[in-house]
Design a protein around this motif. Sequence first.
Motif, PDB file in Angstrom:
ATOM      1  N   LEU A   1       0.836  -1.214   0.000  1.00 48.31           N
ATOM      2  CA  LEU A   1       0.000   0.000   0.000  1.00 48.31           C
ATOM      3  C   LEU A   1       0.864   1.254   0.000  1.00 48.31           C
ATOM      4  N   ASN A   2       0.437   2.240  -0.753  1.00 45.97           N
ATOM      5  CA  ASN A   2       1.082   3.561  -0.830  1.00 45.97           C
ATOM      6  C   ASN A   2       2.391   3.607  -1.612  1.00 45.97           C
ATOM      7  N   VAL A   3       2.840   2.491  -2.153  1.00 46.28           N
ATOM      8  CA  VAL A   3       4.045   2.533  -2.987  1.00 46.28           C
ATOM      9  C   VAL A   3       3.719   3.311  -4.266  1.00 46.28           C
ATOM     10  N   VAL A   4       4.569   4.283  -4.594  1.00 50.33           N
ATOM     11  CA  VAL A   4       4.347   5.129  -5.772  1.00 50.33           C
ATOM     12  C   VAL A   4       5.270   4.695  -6.907  1.00 50.33           C
ATOM     13  N   THR A   5       4.700   4.509  -8.076  1.00 50.78           N
ATOM     14  CA  THR A   5       5.473   4.161  -9.262  1.00 50.78           C
ATOM     15  C   THR A   5       4.980   5.009 -10.439  1.00 50.78           C
ATOM     16  N   SER A   6       5.752   5.010 -11.513  1.00 51.06           N
ATOM     17  CA  SER A   6       5.345   5.721 -12.734  1.00 51.06           C
ATOM     18  C   SER A   6       5.268   4.707 -13.859  1.00 51.06           C
ATOM     19  N   HIS A   7       4.222   4.802 -14.667  1.00 53.97           N
ATOM     20  CA  HIS A   7       4.077   3.840 -15.765  1.00 53.97           C
ATOM     21  C   HIS A   7       3.005   4.298 -16.736  1.00 53.97           C
TER      22      HIS A   7
ATOM     23  N   SER B   1      -2.110   1.088 -16.060  1.00 52.59           N
ATOM     24  CA  SER B   1      -2.630   0.478 -14.848  1.00 52.59           C
ATOM     25  C   SER B   1      -3.956  -0.179 -15.200  1.00 52.59           C
ATOM     26  N   ALA B   2      -4.186  -1.363 -14.650  1.00 55.20           N
ATOM     27  CA  ALA B   2      -5.478  -2.034 -14.872  1.00 55.20           C
ATOM     28  C   ALA B   2      -6.613  -1.189 -14.297  1.00 55.20           C
ATOM     29  N   ALA B   3      -6.256  -0.237 -13.411  1.00 54.00           N
ATOM     30  CA  ALA B   3      -7.274   0.644 -12.813  1.00 54.00           C
ATOM     31  C   ALA B   3      -7.434   1.941 -13.606  1.00 54.00           C
ATOM     32  N   HIS B   4      -6.810   2.048 -14.774  1.00 52.30           N
ATOM     33  CA  HIS B   4      -6.961   3.281 -15.569  1.00 52.30           C
ATOM     34  C   HIS B   4      -8.444   3.539 -15.811  1.00 52.30           C
ATOM     35  N   PRO B   5      -8.914   4.738 -15.396  1.00 46.04           N
ATOM     36  CA  PRO B   5     -10.364   4.965 -15.385  1.00 46.04           C
ATOM     37  C   PRO B   5     -10.932   5.440 -16.723  1.00 46.04           C
ATOM     38  N   SER B   6     -10.864   4.604 -17.741  1.00 43.71           N
ATOM     39  CA  SER B   6     -11.537   4.943 -19.004  1.00 43.71           C
ATOM     40  C   SER B   6     -12.524   3.831 -19.320  1.00 43.71           C
ATOM     41  N   ALA B   7     -13.545   4.174 -20.099  1.00 37.88           N
ATOM     42  CA  ALA B   7     -14.552   3.172 -20.481  1.00 37.88           C
ATOM     43  C   ALA B   7     -13.894   2.051 -21.278  1.00 37.88           C
ATOM     44  N   LEU B   8     -12.978   2.440 -22.170  1.00 38.86           N
ATOM     45  CA  LEU B   8     -12.321   1.433 -23.009  1.00 38.86           C
ATOM     46  C   LEU B   8     -11.511   0.455 -22.152  1.00 38.86           C
ATOM     47  N   ASN B   9     -10.802   0.991 -21.149  1.00 40.54           N
ATOM     48  CA  ASN B   9     -10.000   0.108 -20.304  1.00 40.54           C
ATOM     49  C   ASN B   9     -10.867  -0.826 -19.461  1.00 40.54           C
ATOM     50  N   LYS B  10     -11.967  -0.293 -18.951  1.00 37.57           N
ATOM     51  CA  LYS B  10     -12.860  -1.148 -18.145  1.00 37.57           C
ATOM     52  C   LYS B  10     -13.344  -2.324 -18.989  1.00 37.57           C
TER      53      LYS B  10
ATOM     54  N   ARG C   1       1.277   6.773 -10.021  1.00 42.13           N
ATOM     55  CA  ARG C   1       0.236   5.924  -9.408  1.00 42.13           C
ATOM     56  C   ARG C   1       0.650   5.517  -8.006  1.00 42.13           C
ATOM     57  N   LYS C   2      -0.350   5.338  -7.180  1.00 41.23           N
ATOM     58  CA  LYS C   2      -0.104   4.897  -5.808  1.00 41.23           C
ATOM     59  C   LYS C   2      -0.916   3.629  -5.560  1.00 41.23           C
ATOM     60  N   VAL C   3      -0.292   2.641  -4.878  1.00 46.93           N
ATOM     61  CA  VAL C   3      -1.020   1.400  -4.598  1.00 46.93           C
ATOM     62  C   VAL C   3      -2.089   1.675  -3.544  1.00 46.93           C
ATOM     63  N   GLU C   4      -3.328   1.376  -3.920  1.00 44.66           N
ATOM     64  CA  GLU C   4      -4.465   1.560  -3.012  1.00 44.66           C
ATOM     65  C   GLU C   4      -5.387   0.354  -3.105  1.00 44.66           C
TER      66      GLU C   4
ATOM     67  N   LEU D   1      -5.783  -4.809  -4.410  1.00 46.28           N
ATOM     68  CA  LEU D   1      -4.728  -3.805  -4.594  1.00 46.28           C
ATOM     69  C   LEU D   1      -4.628  -3.397  -6.066  1.00 46.28           C
ATOM     70  N   TYR D   2      -4.590  -2.071  -6.265  1.00 44.95           N
ATOM     71  CA  TYR D   2      -4.445  -1.526  -7.620  1.00 44.95           C
ATOM     72  C   TYR D   2      -3.464  -0.366  -7.626  1.00 44.95           C
ATOM     73  N   ASN D   3      -2.886  -0.094  -8.785  1.00 46.28           N
ATOM     74  CA  ASN D   3      -2.111   1.123  -9.003  1.00 46.28           C
ATOM     75  C   ASN D   3      -3.093   2.218  -9.403  1.00 46.28           C
ATOM     76  N   VAL D   4      -3.385   3.128  -8.479  1.00 46.34           N
ATOM     77  CA  VAL D   4      -4.380   4.172  -8.754  1.00 46.34           C
ATOM     78  C   VAL D   4      -3.670   5.439  -9.243  1.00 46.34           C
ATOM     79  N   GLU D   5      -4.013   5.847 -10.460  1.00 42.59           N
ATOM     80  CA  GLU D   5      -3.350   7.003 -11.082  1.00 42.59           C
ATOM     81  C   GLU D   5      -3.776   8.296 -10.391  1.00 42.59           C
ATOM     82  N   PHE D   6      -2.779   9.167 -10.075  1.00 46.17           N
ATOM     83  CA  PHE D   6      -3.127  10.449  -9.460  1.00 46.17           C
ATOM     84  C   PHE D   6      -2.520  11.649 -10.182  1.00 46.17           C
TER      85      PHE D   6
END
Length: 390
Positions: free
Chosen positions: A268-274, A277-286, A363-366, A372-377
């Motif tokens: 949790l809370n680990v920050v990475t850049s990429h 993310s499977a959590a990318h919030p777009s309709a196409l990604n979902k 992204r931060k792990v949340e 657990l997901y990499n949540v883009e901020f």
Amino acid sequence: MKKRLFLTATAVAVAALGATSAMAQADTFKIGLILPLTGQQASTGKQIEAATRLYMAQNGVNVAGKKIELIVKDDGGIPDASKRIAQELVVNDKVNVLAGFGLTPIALAVAPIATQSKTPQVIMAAATSIITEASPYIIRTSFTIPQSAVAMADWAPKNGIKKVVTLVSDYGPGIDAEKFFKDRLTFNGGQVIESLRVPLRGPDFAPFLQKVRDIKPDALFVFVPSGAGAAVMKQFLERGMDKAGIKLIGTGDLTDDDQLNDMGDGALNVVTSHHYSAAHPSALNKKFVDAFEKANKGLRPNFMAVGGYDGMRVIYEALRATKGAGGGDALLAAMKGQIFESPRGPMFIDAQTRDVVHNMYLRKVEKKDGKLYNVEFDVIKDMKDPGKTR
Ligand code: VNL
């Protein structure tokens, strides 16, 4: 008389058979997909194969009058094997496109074959900057390590991280990560106080992490290839390095979606850049994630899957644009400059460099719905490969 008639009939039948297979050949568009399906990088091969099959299931196999045929080969992650397989695919199978390439040394080993045979080589995984310069027939749909490393080196010093130790796999992408992170961090007023390299094959992270613990930097920046992140995370936590006040940062290969949910709450809370993310919030990604998980017993797609999925898009559209003409030069021209929405977000293939241009996300792990997901901020838009703008 009877015998001769029979012979003639047989000859006609054989000739007809030959003609049908030649026609089938002409009507078939072959993609030779070379992946590590066994060995240390097997998860990369599995993700990419699953994504290419999903793309084909969603888009059909008939494009511009051709039937697309996927030939999947396992190279075990060994460059010599990839080279031999690529040769066979080009000479015997007469593939129209070579694709896949799980590791940088593999992409580089196959590049001369792409050049000599004028076969487009679509890089779906490997990420060292230099790869696209190894052959004019290379197109990349994965990402470049300098893109990720530079994004992290811009974020870190603005967030209280000044003194950093780097820990990378000792080969192409690791060297890129170390160099581009260090140069940019230094430019931004930070400092890399130690640079550590671990072997790619069978790495033991323990002695390196012990050393980092003794040095006690603000943060440890890590690049390890997809599939190795969980081992780093486990040993980092076991040594209590987080409790000792050392932050863990890295390229998104570290918090790989393929493994992230099994890493435990310590991640949790680990920050990475990429770029993905499977959590990318777009309709196409979902839609992409749902379909991928459904087709693969709940397996979550990672950035490797997206590189494969988008690679198929680039190949399909090139075939469409060239109206079914399978020639390497025409296909290559039609691959350059493609612009489209990927599950990662908007992307395009730079016509000059043949490399991918896309967004880099912080992204931060949340935890979301108990997982657990990499949540883009944050996002850096339309980033070119920093390795090509030096
Ligand atoms: C490479 C780069 C491979 C990043 C990776 O996983 C990765 C490479 C297999 O260029 O070899 O996550």
